[in-house]
Write a protein that holds these residues in place. Sequence first.
Motif, PDB file in Angstrom:
ATOM      1  N   MET A 157       1.847 -21.262  96.599  1.00  0.00           N
ATOM      2  CA  MET A 157       3.287 -21.251  96.334  1.00  0.00           C
ATOM      3  C   MET A 157       3.587 -22.039  95.062  1.00  0.00           C
ATOM      4  N   VAL A 158       3.646 -21.329  93.974  1.00  0.00           N
ATOM      5  CA  VAL A 158       3.997 -21.916  92.689  1.00  0.00           C
ATOM      6  C   VAL A 158       5.408 -21.419  92.377  1.00  0.00           C
ATOM      7  N   VAL A 159       6.378 -22.234  92.757  1.00  0.00           N
ATOM      8  CA  VAL A 159       7.787 -21.844  92.674  1.00  0.00           C
ATOM      9  C   VAL A 159       8.520 -22.832  91.769  1.00  0.00           C
ATOM     10  N   PRO A 160       9.270 -22.333  90.789  1.00  0.00           N
ATOM     11  CA  PRO A 160      10.056 -23.255  89.961  1.00  0.00           C
ATOM     12  C   PRO A 160      11.022 -24.063  90.830  1.00  0.00           C
ATOM     13  N   ASP A 161      11.247 -25.317  90.465  1.00  0.00           N
ATOM     14  CA  ASP A 161      12.086 -26.220  91.262  1.00  0.00           C
ATOM     15  C   ASP A 161      13.420 -25.617  91.659  1.00  0.00           C
ATOM     16  N   GLY A 162      14.071 -24.906  90.779  1.00  0.00           N
ATOM     17  CA  GLY A 162      15.385 -24.355  91.077  1.00  0.00           C
ATOM     18  C   GLY A 162      15.378 -23.178  92.031  1.00  0.00           C
ATOM     19  N   ASP A 163      14.193 -22.666  92.365  1.00  0.00           N
ATOM     20  CA  ASP A 163      14.104 -21.461  93.214  1.00  0.00           C
ATOM     21  C   ASP A 163      13.802 -21.753  94.680  1.00  0.00           C
ATOM     22  N   TRP A 164      13.548 -23.008  95.038  1.00  0.00           N
ATOM     23  CA  TRP A 164      13.135 -23.324  96.408  1.00  0.00           C
ATOM     24  C   TRP A 164      14.178 -22.919  97.440  1.00  0.00           C
ATOM     25  N   GLU A 165      15.442 -23.108  97.145  1.00  0.00           N
ATOM     26  CA  GLU A 165      16.495 -22.748  98.093  1.00  0.00           C
ATOM     27  C   GLU A 165      16.485 -21.245  98.364  1.00  0.00           C
TER      28      GLU A 165
END
Length: 113
Positions: free
Chosen positions: A13-21
């Motif tokens: 799971m390599v997800v940009p910080d702003g996309d976690w929600e």
Amino acid sequence: MAKYLISFPSAAMVVPDGDWEAVGRDAHAVIDDAKAAGVYVFGGGIDEAVPPVLVSADGSVSEGGYPWAPALDGGFCVLELPSRDDAISWAARIAKACRCAQELRVFQFDPQS
């Protein structure tokens, strides 16, 4: 029907910080759909803050898991489905929601489980 394990390791799971929600919302929506379809068995994420222990047949406990095995972490769900094709479809939906590929495995049939 067979039970299928759909899972991913944490490192996938390599997800940009702003996309976690959005990832959380989308992943919960797929699980809600699986529950509504009556195929959800159970699932969740491994709590990586709690280290594993190895429990021997004699009841003795040692810190850590099998020393030769890779760490078990990440998220998973178990779905009960009529076919491998159905399992692949659900795994694809989960992969899209989680923004990472999913491993798919089938549990061997055990009439007592």
